[in-house]
Design a protein around this motif. Structure first.
Motif, short mmCIF file in Angstrom:
data_model
loop_
_atom_site.label_atom_id
_atom_site.label_comp_id
_atom_site.label_asym_id
_atom_site.label_seq_id
_atom_site.Cartn_x
_atom_site.Cartn_y
_atom_site.Cartn_z
N LEU A 93 -0.18 -0.37 14.85
CA LEU A 93 -0.23 0.68 13.84
C LEU A 93 -0.19 -0.06 12.39
O LEU A 93 -0.41 0.82 11.55
N ARG A 94 0.12 -1.23 12.12
CA ARG A 94 0.15 -1.75 10.78
C ARG A 94 -1.30 -1.64 9.98
O ARG A 94 -0.94 -1.08 8.90
N TRP A 95 -2.09 -2.08 10.50
CA TRP A 95 -3.38 -1.99 9.56
C TRP A 95 -4.05 -0.69 9.48
O TRP A 95 -4.41 -0.52 8.59
N PRO A 96 -3.84 0.15 10.48
CA PRO A 96 -4.39 1.71 10.07
C PRO A 96 -3.53 2.23 9.20
O PRO A 96 -3.93 2.91 8.51
N ALA A 97 -2.18 2.00 9.36
CA ALA A 97 -1.32 2.45 8.08
C ALA A 97 -1.71 1.80 6.99
O ALA A 97 -1.70 2.91 6.07
N ALA A 98 -1.85 0.60 6.82
CA ALA A 98 -2.13 0.25 5.43
C ALA A 98 -3.31 0.56 4.88
O ALA A 98 -3.36 1.04 3.75
N GLY A 99 -4.36 0.96 5.85
CA GLY A 99 -5.57 1.38 5.60
C GLY A 99 -5.47 2.79 4.98
O GLY A 99 -6.16 3.16 3.83
N ALA A 100 -4.71 3.81 5.53
CA ALA A 100 -4.63 5.21 5.32
C ALA A 100 -3.71 5.02 3.71
O ALA A 100 -4.07 5.82 3.15
N PHE A 101 -2.65 4.32 3.72
CA PHE A 101 -1.92 4.43 2.35
C PHE A 101 -2.70 3.73 1.27
O PHE A 101 -2.71 4.74 0.19
N LEU A 102 -3.69 2.83 1.55
CA LEU A 102 -4.68 2.57 0.31
C LEU A 102 -5.57 3.42 0.15
O LEU A 102 -5.89 3.83 -1.11
N GLY A 103 -6.27 4.18 1.09
CA GLY A 103 -6.90 5.41 0.89
C GLY A 103 -6.37 6.48 0.17
O GLY A 103 -7.21 7.00 -0.81
N ASN A 104 -4.89 6.66 0.40
CA ASN A 104 -4.46 7.87 -0.38
C ASN A 104 -4.28 7.48 -1.89
O ASN A 104 -4.24 8.32 -2.79
N ALA A 105 -3.98 6.05 -1.98
CA ALA A 105 -3.70 5.58 -3.20
C ALA A 105 -5.47 5.75 -4.31
O ALA A 105 -5.57 6.14 -5.33
N LEU A 106 -6.23 5.29 -3.56
CA LEU A 106 -7.57 5.39 -4.14
C LEU A 106 -8.18 6.70 -4.53
O LEU A 106 -8.64 7.16 -5.50
N TRP A 107 -7.84 7.76 -3.39
CA TRP A 107 -8.08 9.25 -3.50
C TRP A 107 -7.43 9.88 -4.77
O TRP A 107 -7.92 10.54 -5.60
N ALA A 108 -6.09 9.47 -4.91
CA ALA A 108 -5.32 10.04 -5.99
C ALA A 108 -5.92 9.42 -7.30
O ALA A 108 -6.17 10.19 -8.40
N ALA A 109 -6.12 8.06 -7.56
CA ALA A 109 -6.61 7.26 -8.81
C ALA A 109 -8.06 8.19 -8.99
O ALA A 109 -8.16 8.33 -10.14
N MET A 143 0.84 -1.17 0.01
CA MET A 143 -0.06 0.02 0.01
C MET A 143 0.77 1.33 0.09
O MET A 143 0.64 2.30 -0.62
N ALA A 144 1.99 1.22 0.75
CA ALA A 144 2.59 2.30 0.93
C ALA A 144 3.49 2.53 -0.71
O ALA A 144 3.45 3.80 -1.16
N VAL A 145 3.79 1.50 -1.58
CA VAL A 145 4.22 1.64 -2.80
C VAL A 145 3.07 2.16 -3.76
O VAL A 145 3.19 3.29 -4.65
N LEU A 146 1.95 1.66 -3.53
CA LEU A 146 1.03 1.98 -4.45
C LEU A 146 0.52 3.73 -4.42
O LEU A 146 0.08 4.18 -5.33
N GLN A 147 0.38 4.29 -3.07
CA GLN A 147 0.25 5.47 -2.93
C GLN A 147 1.10 6.33 -3.62
O GLN A 147 0.75 7.47 -4.12
N ILE A 148 2.37 5.68 -3.77
CA ILE A 148 3.35 6.72 -4.67
C ILE A 148 3.20 6.72 -5.97
O ILE A 148 3.45 7.55 -7.04
N LEU A 149 2.71 5.64 -6.47
CA LEU A 149 2.59 5.33 -7.99
C LEU A 149 1.32 5.68 -8.56
O LEU A 149 1.39 6.14 -9.81
N THR A 150 0.17 5.85 -7.79
CA THR A 150 -1.21 6.33 -8.56
C THR A 150 -0.97 7.70 -9.10
O THR A 150 -1.58 7.84 -9.89
N PRO A 151 -0.33 8.50 -8.24
CA PRO A 151 -0.22 9.98 -8.94
C PRO A 151 0.55 10.09 -10.08
O PRO A 151 0.25 11.17 -10.91
N VAL A 152 0.91 8.97 -10.75
CA VAL A 152 1.77 9.13 -12.03
C VAL A 152 0.72 8.60 -13.33
O VAL A 152 1.21 8.61 -14.32
N LEU A 153 -0.36 8.40 -12.86
CA LEU A 153 -1.45 7.85 -13.86
C LEU A 153 -1.54 9.01 -14.93
O LEU A 153 -1.69 8.55 -16.25
N PRO A 154 -1.51 10.13 -14.84
CA PRO A 154 -1.72 11.28 -15.88
C PRO A 154 -0.75 11.00 -16.93
O PRO A 154 -0.66 11.39 -18.17
#
Length: 241
Positions: A69-85, A1-12
């Motif tokens: 902290l693991r699961w809340p962090a993963a949920g937040a990172f996923l949320g960031n990725a979905l929001w950006a996409a 999820m941490a990697v995914l939130q970094i990759l999604t902003p490059v979709l454009p």
């Protein structure tokens, strides 16, 4: 999820959607921060990756704080990725608000668990877990308020006395942040990042409306007061060793 939130902003750059900055400019409000504020994402992404690596190391498998902290962090990172996409494809709609609120709730869960942690932080916990997640929680707290204002404009909702309403929203944000800091023992990373967001709002909307400038300054004072009151409860040793 941490990697995914970094990759999604490059979709454009792949021909999918429009850059987040362009989408934000189309629904800009008095509460939208100055463009330079978003450079903080470089540090937030770095902190997210450092936490992701740290929590995966064998030495942290039995770390009770990291486990909480693991699961809340993963949920937040996923949320960031979905929001950006989503935002890059559809804009800052009410759906984007729902997504960012879900990500924020995950981070506030992590923030609460950090605040409730009684033992002294280890060096690794302090710099590789507490700092990055606290900073991200502060930024998403401010970003959620901005996203709500942008979504209202996206859907054509224009409020009377917009500058006054914006000023009140900023002030309420400052009150919320101050309360979080008192509750969170004066968490310095949270305070500094929220002040960064307020400075960017002052540099943008504050230059267009005096009432927004005044409310931003008042919110900053509340945040500083909340941090100092929180630190008085525990002393700086909790955060700086």
């Amino acid at each position: 999820m941490a990697v995914l939130q970094i990759l999604t902003p490059v979709l454009p750059s792949l021909g999918i959607g429009e850059p987040i900055g362009s989408q934000s400019d189309e629904v800009r409000t008095l509460i939208t921060p100055a463009g330079w504020a978003f450079s903080i994402w470089g540090l937030l992404y770095l902190g997210s990756m450092l936490f992701a690596i740290y929590q995966a190391l064998p030495g942290q498998r039995n770390d009770a704080l990291v486990a909480r902290l693991r699961w809340p962090a993963a949920g937040a990172f996923l949320g960031n990725a979905l929001w950006a996409a989503y935002t890059q494809v559809a804009g800052l709609t009410v759906i984007s608000v729902v997504i960012i609120v879900c990500a924020l709730l995950c981070l506030l869960t992590a923030y609460r668990r950090i605040s409730d942690w009684k033992p002294r932080f280890t060096t690794g916990q302090r710099w590789l877990a507490v700092l990055p997640l606290s900073a991200l929680a502060a930024w998403l707290t401010a970003a959620t308020i901005v996203n709500i204002a942008a979504a209202l404009r996206f859907h054509g909702v224009e409020l009377e006395n917009g500058a006054v309403v914006t000023a009140l929203v900023v002030l309420v944000g400052g009150i919320i942040a101050a309360a979080a800091l008192i509750r969170g023992w004066g968490n310095p990373p949270f305070a500094l990042v929220f002040l960064w967001a307020l400075a960017a709002i002052y540099a943008s909307g504050g230059q267009q409306a005096g009432v927004v400038a005044a409310s931003t300054a008042a919110a900053a004072l509340l945040v500083v007061a909340g941090a100092l009151l929180g630190l008085r409860r525990t002393g700086a040793s909790r955060w700086f060793g």
